[in-house]
Design an enzyme around this catalytic site. Structure first.
Site, short mmCIF file in Angstrom:
data_model
loop_
_atom_site.label_atom_id
_atom_site.label_comp_id
_atom_site.label_asym_id
_atom_site.label_seq_id
_atom_site.Cartn_x
_atom_site.Cartn_y
_atom_site.Cartn_z
N PHE A 104 23.29 -5.43 -4.24
CA PHE A 104 22.84 -6.77 -3.83
C PHE A 104 23.81 -7.41 -2.84
O PHE A 104 23.94 -8.63 -2.79
CB PHE A 104 22.62 -7.68 -5.05
N ASN B 222 6.36 2.71 2.34
CA ASN B 222 5.87 3.11 1.02
C ASN B 222 5.55 1.82 0.25
O ASN B 222 6.45 1.15 -0.25
CB ASN B 222 6.95 3.93 0.29
N PRO B 223 4.27 1.45 0.19
CA PRO B 223 3.90 0.16 -0.40
C PRO B 223 4.37 0.00 -1.84
O PRO B 223 4.75 -1.09 -2.26
CB PRO B 223 2.37 0.16 -0.33
N LYS B 224 4.36 1.09 -2.60
CA LYS B 224 4.77 1.00 -4.00
C LYS B 224 6.23 0.54 -4.10
O LYS B 224 6.57 -0.36 -4.88
CB LYS B 224 4.61 2.37 -4.65
N GLN C 124 10.45 -3.81 -4.54
CA GLN C 124 11.57 -4.60 -4.00
C GLN C 124 11.21 -6.08 -3.88
O GLN C 124 12.03 -6.95 -4.13
CB GLN C 124 11.96 -4.09 -2.63
N LYS D 23 9.34 -3.97 9.21
CA LYS D 23 10.37 -5.01 9.29
C LYS D 23 11.13 -4.96 7.97
O LYS D 23 10.99 -4.03 7.20
CB LYS D 23 9.72 -6.37 9.54
N GLU E 221 15.35 -8.16 1.25
CA GLU E 221 15.87 -9.50 1.05
C GLU E 221 14.82 -10.59 1.19
O GLU E 221 14.99 -11.70 0.69
CB GLU E 221 17.03 -9.74 2.03
#
Ligand SMILES: Cc1cc2nc3c(=O)[nH]c(=O)nc-3n(C[C@H](O)[C@H](O)[C@H](O)COP(=O)(O)OP(=O)(O)OC[C@H]3O[C@@H](n4cnc5c(N)ncnc54)[C@H](O)[C@@H]3O)c2cc1C
Ligand code: SF4
Lengths: 327, 764
Positions: free
Chosen positions: B247, B657-659, B664, B727, B731
């Site tokens: 982090f 990778n949408p999953k 995140q 993009k 965060e």
């Protein structure tokens, strides 16, 4: 290295003998003791492991009395069908305590004996002054970060909160702690700090808690434990209330009521003033709220914990209202 | 070490391997079964253990250290103090600026914060070291400490001119605006609180140093070690195959790292040093506490005329951290007049550091709360308010957005959330004793770009290896790089193994600022493309190639087989082809740097952040965007806030990778819930010491605190942001959650809480 000797007791008798040795400490689930040893608060010279003593984990519930062995696990007691039906507040206090992992390890005896979460108490290296740890050394909390400290039962020597949940439900229902040779009310077993913050319990060297006994009652059968805290689980109470209620045949007049507070006092805190104010009266929200305020008589804050004075009566009131609604 | 069994991961559905497929984390099974070895789980011959002694004062001098009892304690090999630790050289900073001091002392005589390392004990076992560390006696000459921003001694701080952003005449326009709001917003000191603590194992072999340490930046940290010990960069090897959360906290080599490496050198034994949980709150910085005032002047129809913003963040007495508080303020809304200025105030703390979305996160708390206040001042729906002031271009850089799907995010989020059913008045929605509130807020994060490098190897059995010194701290690098290589080369994803976390692999810059995925997919795409070109070149021209006689000008690789595009002639697996031409492997090293880049520039590119590419370079301003819709339930007696629903619509461009992106985003939202309601480092004002530096008292959300979270991707490929159109992801989602919750709490209760966290005493 901090060496200690380890003894495994296979009977209460053996445990009692060993516990009489100076510097001896009992080990049950270990969730408090090992934690405190790691922060340098507990430095036993002998650790007496009582977790293998047979028969001390029995849970025996009858209509007039529950007897819970000192080694019964928090999770087992919380899930016990008869505990849930005869003493719902006890079950609720347990399952809202700590985390599932801890409840699976921790015992009822150890739970009663857990120590305060006062951050100063738990950090001897940075805060040598603590009357509870080192009598006469002073109190590091007073004047410091006090958001979690007690407002009831405090003294100039110590303002540490008793953090446990179960004991709050126990004092509400006049439970007794069985020390083998003698039995005493849980309420009397816990001591407010006064000038002797280091003395938290009426327990003598060589005594071992063998069981907790809770008298059955109509109020215990209709009871609840409400715990308010910043996050939804795995946190000690900002304020909690164990309440039991028995109504007259009219379904609205209070015949018997038991009220105890947690999270705001130096020991599990029975509030008879609230009970007396409501006995014989019909349930009414305004009156319940007013009566609940009586719980805070003598409350003293130390700045950041001020909110607990406002919060605690509301928790009591909510618990009473909740029980009233389920009439 | 880092080879993952891809079969589990790939079995979910057919086209998972393609970039954009929902492949599960390829490192997941290794982590769940315990096979994944974290940095300081290495078992080394002769390993010793170091334990640090921290200062018990926040300011003053160490006047004496009595180490005799510790030195003679069982198993003790050495007690290091400021007098006995070897001298280290100063190291340049992460921008590449040369050291301010010629030497570096990780154990200090001058104490500037509580917990600062003053001594260390090294012993044969961990327990011996712990026990002996407790025997080290330290005497101090204590001086008054500045405990935090509100300390009377703190003053106004140091203006940071580089943070000033101004256009128009903001103060005058504010003064003349018919509708004005002005309020102060505060965020406390927060911590990264990664599950895996900081620590390392250091081992010397002659002049070669190997460090096993969780790291977000192997090359940057290796540079620091090399400079401390005066070694060539190549002599330092950092190994960090898995990271249990960073982090932002694990990008730099820190004082405790220097102590361990120095101890190992002095004793000529490998040394392991792991920070205790309380030391994780004092040995490196969390998010700096911040104060902001936001003044907005607007027309009666809600159009903003001016924004005046002033910010302050805390920094250390002997270190500088600037948390850019005007970063969101200056770009979220269109305004003809704007002014933002920032000071930093020195207090007695460890230097604050990066925590997920440094700058944008607190900045959004200010502006996204303030815009809500303005909406209520005017009686305009808070979502409508945001649309009225929609910025059609970057108001600060005055450039077109590369892509900005924020309008789409507002629309999709509002629809899924049911925003249209909201009644605007505070305290107008309830369920029994629970007050219900609905809040909205937007978030953004810049697209940070850099150049990357990767090695792709096609092996004789047709399998593929990707190597990079970049890392995976749970965000999915192993997985998306496998997908990128598989798609580019035309091989099944289970034939690709990705090796990360070793500074001897192809170099990589910092994993921070949500930039790794964009940088590394670009680099792997390039290297894999080169490997493919070489493979096809060989197939067309190698005398032993069965394709040579085809006289074709190109071939195609699909599912690990080589064939001509029209299907005539041979059809060979890569393995059979490699056998036919007698090759062991084809290796390509690709990077995205211009060919003219010098070796010095390359070194700088990977070991500093000096060569990052500005997000407003060229014609466009590049950012990710999001809109959060939140429902809270506030107990009217207890003041407890529970988040009961979150719908977030996010624009991270194309998702590799949408999953993993969703996971995140959800992680960011959860962390934002913690920030809004729970997290706060509590400082004892007399001692300048954090008193809740442990996981029982520093409140992080539990599962019970987290409702169902719905995320909706509204992004479109952004060719200006990265090679493959993505993009930033990591965060973005934490930006805007805290104000969305604060706004929902206002809607529920009519109380505006401007100091995080929103704990119950602020509402009863
Ligand atoms: C992170 C965390 C969160 C927690 N949250 C809560 C919470 O929300 N609510 C709550 O109520 N509790 C909470 N707890 C406390 C937990 O319930 C206690 O640690 C546990 O009940 C102790 O039981 P044990 O068997 O593990 O005791 P041990 O650690 O084995 O012993 C604790 C103490 O009791 C003494 N002892 C044990 N058995 C006996 C006996 N039979 N007779 C005499 N003395 C004895 C021991 O000598 C020792 O001093 C939390 C604990 C932790 C670590
Ligand atoms: S409140 Fe009690 S336990 Fe805490 S520091 Fe003071 S004396 Fe010690």
């Amino acid at each position: 290295m901090r060496d200690f000797s380890y003894l495994r007791a296979d009977s209460v008798e053996a445990a009692r003998n060993a516990a009489a040795l100076p510097g001896a400490m009992l080990l049950a689930g270990g969730t408090t003791l090992i934690d405190l040893a790691k922060c340098g608060v507990a430095e036993p010279s002998t650790v007496i492991d009582i977790s293998h003593i047979e028969g001390l984990d029995a849970i025996d519930v009858a209509a007039d009395r529950a007897v819970i062995g000192a080694l019964a696990k928090m999770s087992h007691v919380a899930d016990h069908t008869s505990v849930k039906s005869c003493f719902p507040a006890v079950s609720e206090a347990l399952w809202q305590a700590a985390s599932a992992q801890l409840r699976n390890m921790a015992t009822i005896g150890g739970n009663l004996m857990q120590r305060t979460r006062c951050p100063y108490f738990r950090d001897p290296q940075n805060f040598p002054a603590c009357n509870k740890r080192a009598p006469g050394s002073g109190c590091s909390a007073i004047g410091g970060a006090t958001r979690s400290h007690a407002v009831l039962g405090v003294s100039e020597a110590c303002i540490a909160t008793y953090p446990g949940d179960l004991a709050v439900a126990l004092v509400a229902f006049d439970a007794e702690v069985d020390l083998g040779g003698r039995k005493l009310k849980v309420e009397d077993f816990f001591l407010a700090p006064g000038a002797t913050a280091e003395q938290e319990h009426d327990i003598r060297p060589g005594e071992v808690i063998t069981a907790v006994e809770i008298p059955g009652s109509a109020a215990a059968r209709r009871s609840t434990y409400i715990k308010v805290r910043d996050r939804q689980s795995y946190e000690f109470a900002a304020a909690s209330a164990a309440v039991g209620l028995e109504l007259e045949g009219d379904g609205r007049t209070v015949r018997d009521i038991r009220v105890a507070l947690g999270g705001v006092a130096t020991k599990p805190w029975r509030v008879r003033a609230v009970e007396e104010a409501l006995k014989g009266k019909p349930l009414d929200e305004a009156m319940i709220r007013e009566a609940s305020e009586l719980a805070m008589e003598g409350a003293v804050d130390h700045g950041a914990n001020h909110y607990r004075i406002a919060l605690a009566p509301r928790v009591i009131a909510r618990a009473i209202l909740k029980l009233g609604e389920t009439a | 070490m880092t080879v993952h069994d891809m079969k589990h991961a790939a079995s979910d559905s057919a086209r998972l391997e393609a970039v954009g497929g929902r492949l599960s984390r390829v490192d997941g099974p290794a982590k769940i079964t315990g096979a994944a070895k974290y940095a300081f789980e290495q078992q080394l011959e002769g390993l010793t253990h170091a334990v640090l002694v921290g200062a018990t004062i926040a300011a003053g001098k160490v006047t004496a250290i009595d180490a005799r009892a510790a030195e003679t304690a069982p198993g003790v090999l050495a007690v290091l103090t400021p007098d006995t630790i070897m001298e280290l050289r100063g190291a340049s900073d992460w921008l590449g600026n040369p050291p301010s001091q010629p030497t570096y002392a990780p154990l200090v005589r001058e104490v500037t914060f509580s917990g600062q390392h003053v001594a260390a004990v090294v012993a044969e076992t961990f327990e011996q070291a712990v026990a002996a560390a407790a025997l080290v006696k330290v005497w101090y000459d204590e001086t008054p400490a500045i405990v935090d921003l509100s300390d009377g001694k703190a003053g106004d701080g140091i203006p940071i001119d580089a943070m000033t952003k101004e256009w128009g005449d903001a103060e005058a326009a504010f003064a003349e605006a018919p509708v004005r709001i002005c309020a102060a917003y505060n965020t406390p000191r927060e911590f990264q609180a990664a599950m895996e603590p900081h620590g390392l194992i250091a081992r010397w072999e002659g002049d070669e140093l190997t460090i096993w340490e969780p790291s977000q930046w192997l090359d940057g940290m290796a540079r620091t070690y090399a400079e401390w010990f005066g070694l060539p960069f190549e002599n330092v090897r950092l190994v960090s195959p898995y990271i249990g959360g960073g982090f932002g906290s694990k990008a730099l080599a820190l004082a405790h790292s220097a102590v361990a490496a120095a101890a190992a050198r002095m004793l000529d034994r490998p040394v392991k040093l792991v920070l205790t949980r309380p030391q994780n709150f004092t040995s490196y910085g969390g998010r700096a506490a911040t104060r902001q005032t936001v003044a907005i002047g607007a027309d009666r129809d809600g159009k903003i005329q001016s924004i005046v913003h002033r910010g302050v963040n805390e920094t250390a007495v002997d270190g500088m951290w600037v948390e850019p508080l005007g970063s969101v303020t200056s770009i979220m809304y269109a305004t003809p007049n704007f002014s933002s200025k920032q000071n930093v105030v020195r207090v007695n703390t460890v230097v604050p550091g990066a925590k997920r979305a440094p700058g944008e996160n607190p900045s959004a708390f200010g502006i996204e709360s303030a815009i809500d206040e303005l909406a209520y001042e005017l009686g305009i729906d808070p979502l409508e308010m945001r649309l009225i002031n929609y910025a059609e271009q970057d108001p600060h850089a005055k450039k077109a957005w590369s892509t900005r799907q924020l309008r789409e995010a507002f629309a999709a989020g509002a629809e899924a959330f049911g925003w249209a059913k909201r009644s605007n008045a505070p305290r107008s929605m309830r369920d029994g004793r629970q007050l219900i509130g609905w809040g909205v807020a937007a978030g953004t994060y810049p697209v940070r770009r850099a150049h990357g490098e990767a090695v792709v190897k096609l092996l004789s059995d047709g399998s593929v290896e990707v190597e990079s010194s970049s890392i995976d701290m749970g965000q999915g690098t192993y997985t998306i790089l496998a997908q990128t290589a598989a798609e580019t080369l035309g091989v099944p994803v289970e034939r690709v193994s990705v090796k990360l976390g070793d500074s001897h692999f192809a170099r990589a810059g910092v994993t921070g600022g949500s930039r790794l995925a964009g940088v590394m997919t670009g680099a792997v795409h390039k290297a894999a493309g080169q490997a493919l070109d070489e493979l096809i070149g060989l197939a067309l021209s190698d005398p032993r190639s069965p394709f040579q006689k085809l006289q074709a000008n190109t071939l195609q690789v699909r599912d690990g087989r080589i064939a001509s595009p029209r299907g005539e002639g041979p059809d060979l697996s890569i393995a059979d082809f490699m056998m036919a031409i007698g090759r062991d492997q084809i290796e390509a090293k690709g990077d995205t740097l211009p060919a003219s880049t010098t070796p010095e520039e390359r070194y700088k590119n990977y070991t500093t952040i000096a060569m990052s590419i500005p997000h407003t370079e060229g014609d466009y301003s590049r950012h990710s965007w999001c809109a959060h819709f939140v429902e809270v339930r506030v107990d009217e007696d207890f003041g407890t806030v529970r988040v009961s629903r979150v719908v977030s619509a996010l624009d991270s461009g194309r998702l590799y990778n949408p999953k993993l992106a969703e996971s995140q985003w959800k992680g960011g939202i959860i962390m934002g819930i913690g920030q809004a309601l729970l997290e706060e480092g509590i400082v004892d004002r007399r001692h300048g010491r954090i008193v809740n530096g442990n996981f029982a008292d520093y409140m992080l959300p539990t599962n019970a605190d987290i409702p169902d979270i719905q995320t909706i991707s509204v992004g479109i490929p952004d060719p200006h942001s990265s090679a493959l159109g993505g993009k930033g992801v990591g965060e973005l989602a934490i930006v805007g959650i805290a104000p969305a919750i604060a706004n929902a709490v206002f809607h529920a209760t009519g109380k505006r809480v401007r100091d995080l966290p929103i704990t119950l005493e602020k509402l009863i």
